[in-house]
Scaffold this motif. Structure first.
Motif, PDB file in Angstrom:
ATOM      1  N   PHE A  61       0.838  -1.202   0.000  1.00  0.00           N
ATOM      2  CA  PHE A  61       0.000   0.000   0.000  1.00  0.00           C
ATOM      3  C   PHE A  61       0.875   1.256   0.000  1.00  0.00           C
ATOM      4  N   TYR A  62       1.871   1.300   0.896  1.00  0.00           N
ATOM      5  CA  TYR A  62       2.777   2.456   0.956  1.00  0.00           C
ATOM      6  C   TYR A  62       3.580   2.594  -0.342  1.00  0.00           C
ATOM      7  N   PHE A  63       3.994   1.425  -0.873  1.00  0.00           N
ATOM      8  CA  PHE A  63       4.793   1.458  -2.089  1.00  0.00           C
ATOM      9  C   PHE A  63       3.991   2.020  -3.265  1.00  0.00           C
ATOM     10  N   LEU A  64       2.712   1.611  -3.373  1.00  0.00           N
ATOM     11  CA  LEU A  64       1.863   2.101  -4.469  1.00  0.00           C
ATOM     12  C   LEU A  64       1.585   3.596  -4.319  1.00  0.00           C
ATOM     13  N   ILE A  65       1.398   4.053  -3.090  1.00  0.00           N
ATOM     14  CA  ILE A  65       1.200   5.497  -2.874  1.00  0.00           C
ATOM     15  C   ILE A  65       2.457   6.256  -3.283  1.00  0.00           C
ATOM     16  N   PHE A  66       3.624   5.728  -2.884  1.00  0.00           N
ATOM     17  CA  PHE A  66       4.885   6.355  -3.290  1.00  0.00           C
ATOM     18  C   PHE A  66       4.978   6.440  -4.813  1.00  0.00           C
ATOM     19  N   LEU A  67       4.670   5.317  -5.485  1.00  0.00           N
ATOM     20  CA  LEU A  67       4.763   5.275  -6.936  1.00  0.00           C
ATOM     21  C   LEU A  67       3.833   6.302  -7.580  1.00  0.00           C
ATOM     22  N   PHE A  68       2.601   6.400  -7.049  1.00  0.00           N
ATOM     23  CA  PHE A  68       1.619   7.357  -7.583  1.00  0.00           C
ATOM     24  C   PHE A  68       2.130   8.791  -7.412  1.00  0.00           C
ATOM     25  N   LEU A  69       2.620   9.129  -6.223  1.00  0.00           N
ATOM     26  CA  LEU A  69       3.105  10.485  -5.962  1.00  0.00           C
ATOM     27  C   LEU A  69       4.346  10.801  -6.799  1.00  0.00           C
ATOM     28  N   TYR A  70       5.239   9.813  -6.942  1.00  0.00           N
ATOM     29  CA  TYR A  70       6.482  10.016  -7.685  1.00  0.00           C
ATOM     30  C   TYR A  70       6.184  10.301  -9.156  1.00  0.00           C
ATOM     31  N   VAL A  71       5.326   9.461  -9.747  1.00  0.00           N
ATOM     32  CA  VAL A  71       4.990   9.632 -11.166  1.00  0.00           C
ATOM     33  C   VAL A  71       4.227  10.933 -11.382  1.00  0.00           C
ATOM     34  N   THR A  72       3.272  11.228 -10.508  1.00  0.00           N
ATOM     35  CA  THR A  72       2.455  12.433 -10.659  1.00  0.00           C
ATOM     36  C   THR A  72       3.287  13.700 -10.481  1.00  0.00           C
ATOM     37  N   SER A  73       4.235  13.680  -9.546  1.00  0.00           N
ATOM     38  CA  SER A  73       5.039  14.879  -9.288  1.00  0.00           C
ATOM     39  C   SER A  73       5.950  15.212 -10.456  1.00  0.00           C
ATOM     40  N   LEU A  74       6.413  14.199 -11.190  1.00  0.00           N
ATOM     41  CA  LEU A  74       7.366  14.436 -12.272  1.00  0.00           C
ATOM     42  C   LEU A  74       6.733  14.424 -13.660  1.00  0.00           C
ATOM     43  N   PHE A  75       5.722  13.547 -13.865  1.00  0.00           N
ATOM     44  CA  PHE A  75       5.137  13.396 -15.195  1.00  0.00           C
ATOM     45  C   PHE A  75       3.701  13.917 -15.289  1.00  0.00           C
ATOM     46  N   GLY A  76       3.060  14.107 -14.143  1.00  0.00           N
ATOM     47  CA  GLY A  76       1.635  14.397 -14.182  1.00  0.00           C
ATOM     48  C   GLY A  76       0.874  13.119 -14.511  1.00  0.00           C
ATOM     49  N   ILE A  77      -0.427  13.151 -14.359  1.00  0.00           N
ATOM     50  CA  ILE A  77      -1.231  11.956 -14.638  1.00  0.00           C
ATOM     51  C   ILE A  77      -2.629  12.392 -15.048  1.00  0.00           C
ATOM     52  N   SER A  78      -3.242  11.643 -15.944  1.00  0.00           N
ATOM     53  CA  SER A  78      -4.570  11.988 -16.443  1.00  0.00           C
ATOM     54  C   SER A  78      -5.593  10.995 -15.907  1.00  0.00           C
ATOM     55  N   ILE A  79      -6.651  11.528 -15.283  1.00  0.00           N
ATOM     56  CA  ILE A  79      -7.736  10.696 -14.764  1.00  0.00           C
ATOM     57  C   ILE A  79      -9.047  11.260 -15.308  1.00  0.00           C
ATOM     58  N   ASN A  80      -9.750  10.454 -16.092  1.00  0.00           N
ATOM     59  CA  ASN A  80     -11.006  10.897 -16.722  1.00  0.00           C
ATOM     60  C   ASN A  80     -10.826  12.217 -17.475  1.00  0.00           C
ATOM     61  N   HIS A  81      -9.719  12.293 -18.224  1.00  0.00           N
ATOM     62  CA  HIS A  81      -9.391  13.463 -19.058  1.00  0.00           C
ATOM     63  C   HIS A  81      -9.086  14.722 -18.237  1.00  0.00           C
ATOM     64  N   HIS A  82      -8.901  14.561 -16.947  1.00  0.00           N
ATOM     65  CA  HIS A  82      -8.483  15.681 -16.099  1.00  0.00           C
ATOM     66  C   HIS A  82      -7.035  15.427 -15.673  1.00  0.00           C
ATOM     67  N   ARG A  83      -6.164  16.376 -15.987  1.00  0.00           N
ATOM     68  CA  ARG A  83      -4.752  16.179 -15.684  1.00  0.00           C
ATOM     69  C   ARG A  83      -4.424  16.666 -14.279  1.00  0.00           C
ATOM     70  N   LEU A  84      -3.672  15.859 -13.577  1.00  0.00           N
ATOM     71  CA  LEU A  84      -3.119  16.267 -12.298  1.00  0.00           C
ATOM     72  C   LEU A  84      -1.680  16.710 -12.525  1.00  0.00           C
ATOM     73  N   ASN A  85      -1.329  17.893 -12.022  1.00  0.00           N
ATOM     74  CA  ASN A  85       0.004  18.471 -12.188  1.00  0.00           C
ATOM     75  C   ASN A  85       0.323  18.684 -13.670  1.00  0.00           C
ATOM     76  N   GLU A  86      -0.456  19.567 -14.281  1.00  0.00           N
ATOM     77  CA  GLU A  86      -0.327  19.875 -15.705  1.00  0.00           C
ATOM     78  C   GLU A  86       1.082  20.319 -16.081  1.00  0.00           C
ATOM     79  N   ASP A  87       1.748  21.051 -15.158  1.00  0.00           N
ATOM     80  CA  ASP A  87       3.078  21.580 -15.453  1.00  0.00           C
ATOM     81  C   ASP A  87       4.187  20.720 -14.865  1.00  0.00           C
ATOM     82  N   ALA A  88       3.968  19.433 -14.772  1.00  0.00           N
ATOM     83  CA  ALA A  88       4.992  18.528 -14.235  1.00  0.00           C
ATOM     84  C   ALA A  88       6.300  18.702 -15.000  1.00  0.00           C
TER      85      ALA A  88
END
Length: 638
Positions: free
Chosen positions: A132-159
Motif C-alpha cells: 500500500f505504501y509502495f503504491l502510494i509512493f509510486l503514484f506520488l512520484y509519477v504524478t510529481s514528475l510526469f503528471g497523470i490523467s484521470i477521466n481526461h483531467h490532468r493532475l500536475n499539468e506543469d509537471a
C-alpha cells in the motif's frame, strides 16, 4: 537517538522539497497549485524512507534532475525556448551561459549532498515491505514528475518531466519542418518591382553579432567608437528591438517569416529565398560555424544561396578567424561579372569571449578591462564597414546592417542576460552610394518586421511581406511602442525591466593596489601555493599582465584568509599586487574537501608589464592579514 534521526530526516525532506521547487523553476513561475507539487515531493521523501530501493530511486533521479537547477533558477520551468537555447545555441554562447549560472551550480552541489545524506541516514531503517505504501509512493512520484490523467483531467499539468518531454517533441518537430520546407519557396509570389528605375548593382546585408547600439557613437555613445559611420550618408534607425536575446532565437525570427499568433516559423519564407525568387544572384559569406549545435539552420539557409563560403570548415569555435578575412572573398564576388546580386555577410562581431575578437586591431584607447574589449570590437566593426564600402566604391550599392542581439557588458564580465532590456536594443542602418545626407529616425520597430524591411531593400513587393516597412518610409510608420520579443514564449518588451547603462569609463585601469614592501612580510610554510600562469591579459594591450594562481592553508587545506594577491620577489625588493579571490573547485577536490565548503582558493591579479620579468619562479601568491602583515605562501607544487 532514533527520534533525532527522524527529526533530521524530516528537516532534510523539507529543505530538499524547497530546493526542488526552486531549482526546477516552480518558484520563477509560481502558481498556488505548486503547493500541491511541493507536498507530493515531500511525501515522496517520507514514503521512500520505508524502502531501500525507493531511497535509491530518489537519490539517483533527483540528483540527475538537479543538473537543471542552474537553468531553472534563472529561467523557470522547461519550455521549447529554454531547451532549444540550451541544445541549439553555439558553443561560445554556451560559455556565456556558464558565466551566468556559475554561482547557481552551488545549489545543485548542495542538493546532491543532501540527497546522499538522506540516503545514508535512512537506508538502515527497518520497515516491513508494505504494498500500500509502495503504491502510494509510486503514484506520488509519477504524478510529481510526469503528471497523470484521470477521466481526461490532468493532475500536475506543469509537471517537470512532462514539460521537458513536450518541449523536446516540439523542437524535434521544428527540425523536421525546417528540413522539409526550408528550400520550398512556392508560397512566395513576387507581386511587383517597387522602383523600376533602381539601377543598384550590388546589395549587401551585414548580419552583426552581439552589438548593442548604445555602444556606438553614431547612436550617442560618448566615446568615438564609429568614426566612419558618424559621417556616413544613409539612414540610421534608432529603435530596432531584436526578436530574441540570443542568435538562435533572434535570427530564426528575423531571417525567416515568424507568426507569433500561431507560434510557427515559415522556413520557406526567408531572406535568401526572397532574393532568389526575385532573380538575384545570392552569396553567403560567414565567419560563423558551418555546422555545430546551433549553426545548422543558418548553414542550411546559406546553402540556398548561389554560392556560400564559410571561413570555418567546422563548428563555431573550430577556428579563431578574424572578420576581416571575409573581405578578400567579398572583393572577389564584387569583381565577378554579375551585377544584380545580394551578398549576405554573417560576422563574428562582438561575440564573447569578447577580448579574443579584438585580435590584432589597435583601438584608439588602451584596454584595461572586458568592457574596453567590447568597445574595441565596436570600433573594429566601424572599420570593417568602411572597408566594405571602399571595395564597393566603383559600384552603385545599397547596404543594410543589423545585429542579432546585445549582451550584458560589465567591466569584468560580458555575458548573455535574457532579462536585460539592453540585450534587445540593437542597431539598424542603411547606406547608399547615392545618398547625400545622414538621416536619423527614432522609431521603435520589431525585429519580426525586419524581413519586411529587407524585401523593400531588394526592391520587391510580395504576398508574404509588408511593403510599407522600408528605410525610406520609416519616419511615416507608427511607433511600435511595445514590440513583441521571444524568450520562453512570445511576449512584450515591457516585461523586461532590468536596465544596464553602458560602461563609460572604459580606460579605468583594472589593476589594483601595488605596494613595495619593506620589512612587513614573511615567507611562510603555513600556506602552500601554485602559480598557474602569467600572461598578457588583453590581446590589444600588451602592457597589462594577469597572474593566476591559488593558495591554501597547509594544515586545514582551506582557502587563505585576508586580502589576497600576488608577490614579485626580487633581490632588492618585494612587491605586492592586490588581487581577487576566485572559485577553484578543482583545488578543493584535490584536497578532498567536502563539496559544500568554500572553494575560493584562486587568486587573480592584474599589473603593468614593467613589474614582470621572464622568471616565473620569482612570482608568488599569498595574503595580507588584518594587521597589514603580508604572508608569502611557499610553493611545494612548483
Amino acid at each position: 537517538m532514533e527520534k533525532k534521526k527522524v527529526l533530521l530526516l524530516y528537516i532534510l525532506y523539507l529543505v530538499s522539497t524547497i530546493i526542488l521547487l526552486f531549482g526546477l523553476g516552480y518558484i520563477k513561475n509560481w502558481d498556488n497549485k505548486n503547493i500541491i507539487v511541493g507536498l507530493m515531493f515531500f511525501f515522496c521523501y517520507v514514503l521512500s524512507s520505508k524502502f531501500k530501493y525507493t531511497l535509491l530511486i530518489l537519490l539517483i533521479s533527483f540528483s540527475i534532475l538537479s543538473f537543471y537547477f542552474p537553468t531553472g533558477i534563472i529561467y523557470g520551468k522547461p519550455t521549447e525556448a529554454i531547451l532549444g537555447s540550451l541544445l541549439q545555441t553555439n558553443k561560445l554562447e554556451a560559455i556565456g551561459y556558464l558565466m551566468v549560472i556559475k554561482y547557481k551550480i552551488l545549489v545543485m552541489i548542495l542538493f546532491i549532498c543532501i540527497q546522499i545524506l538522506i540516503y545514508l541516514t535512512a537506508k538502515n531503517s527497518k520497515y516491513k515491505f508494505n504494498y500500500f505504501y509502495f503504491l502510494i509512493f509510486l503514484f506520488l512520484y509519477v504524478t510529481s514528475l510526469f503528471g497523470i490523467s484521470i477521466n481526461h483531467h490532468r493532475l500536475n499539468e506543469d509537471a517537470f518531466l512532462k514539460n521537458l518531454i513536450t518541449s523536446s517533441k516540439i523542437i524535434h518537430r521544428q527540425k523536421i519542418e525546417q528540413r522539409m520546407s526550408l528550400g520550398d519557396s512556392s508560397n512566395i509570389k513576387i507581386e511587383s518591382i517597387i522602383d523600376n528605375n533602381d539601377d543598384t548593382q550590388v546589395r549587401v546585408v551585414i548580419i552583426g553579432e552581439a552589438v548593442r547600439k548604445d555602444y556606438m557613437s553614431v547612436y550617442g555613445y560618448p566615446h568615438t567608437t564609429t568614426p566612419f559611420l558618424n559621417s556616413a550618408k544613409g539612414i540610421f534607425i534608432d529603435g530596432l528591438v531584436s526578436a530574441g536575446p540570443n542568435t538562435q532565437l533572434s535570427l530564426t525570427r528575423t531571417l525567416f517569416r515568424a507568426d507569433p499568433s500561431e507560434n510557427i516559423i515559415h522556413w520557406g519564407i526567408n531572406i535568401v529565398s526572397l532574393a532568389n525568387k526575385a532573380g538575384y544572384k545570392t552569396y553567403w559569406i560567414s565567419n560563423q560555424g558551418a555546422n555545430g549545435w546551433g549553426d545548422d539552420v543558418f548553414f542550411n539557409l546559406s546553402k540556398l544561396a548561389t554560392q556560400n563560403k564559410f571561413l570555418k570548415t567546422g563548428d563555431f569555435e573550430s577556428g579563431n578567424n578574424d572578420d576581416e578575412e571575409m573581405l578578400p572573398i567579398f572583393k572577389n564576388i564584387i569583381n565577378s561579372n554579375a551585377n544584380n546580386k545580394v551578398i549576405f555577410i554573417h560576422m563574428m562581431g562582438s561575440h564573447e569571449p569578447v577580448c579574443s575578437r579584438v585580435g590584432n586591431y589597435k583601438p584608439s584607447f588602451k584596454i584595461y578591462n572586458e568592457a574596453g574589449c567590447y568597445v574595441a570590437t565596436i570600433e573594429k566593426l566601424d572599420l570593417f564597414i568602411k572597408k566594405i564600402t571602399e571595395i564597393l566604391k566603383d559600384k552603385k550599392y545599397k547596404l543594410m546592417y543589423f545585429s542579432d542581439h546585445g549582451l550584458s557588458v560589465e567591466k569584468t564580465t560580458i555575458f548573455h542576460d535574457n532579462d536585460l532590456y539592453e540585450e534587445y536594443q540593437v542597431p539598424l542602418f542603411y547606406l547608399d552610394s547615392e545618398s547625400k545626407e545622414q538621416i536619423h529616425i527614432k522609431k521603435k520597430l520589431s525585429g519580426l518586421n525586419l524581413l519586411d524591411i529587407y524585401s523593400t531593400f531588394i526592391n520587391i513587393k510580395t504576398n508574404v511581406t509588408d511593403h510599407k516597412y522600408s528605410f525610406q518610409l520609416a519616419s511615416e510608420l507608427a511607433d511600435n511602442i511595445d514590440p513583441i520579443i521571444y524568450w520562453e514564449k512570445y511576449k512584450h518588451l515591457s516585461t523586461i525591466q532590468k536596465r544596464q547603462p553602458p560602461v563609460i569609463d572604459i580606460e579605468t585601469n583594472i589593476t589594483k593596489e601595488i605596494l613595495e614592501l619593506k620589512n612587513n612580510y614573511t615567507f611562510t610554510d603555513q600556506c602552500i601555493s601554485y602559480v598557474d600562469y602569467v600572461k598578457i591579459a588583453f590581446p590589444a594591450n600588451p602592457q597589462i599582465y594577469k597572474i593566476v594562481g591559488w593558495a591554501a592553508s597547509t594544515k586545514e587545506k582551506e582557502p587563505v584568509n585576508g586580502i589576497v594577491g600576488s608577490f614579485i620577489v626580487n633581490k632588492s625588493k618585494v612587491i605586492f599586487i592586490k588581487g581577487d579571490a576566485e572559485s577553484r573547485s578543482g583545488v578543493r577536490e584535490h584536497f578532498n574537501m567536502p563539496k559544500d565548503t568554500n572553494s575560493n582558493y584562486g587568486i587573480v591579479s592584474f599589473l603593468d608589464k614593467k613589474y614582470i620579468n621572464d622568471n616565473k619562479e620569482n612570482i608568488y601568491v599569498g595574503y595580507r592579514d588584518k594587521s597589514n602583515h603580508y604572508y608569502i605562501c611557499s610553493k611545494p607544487y612548483n
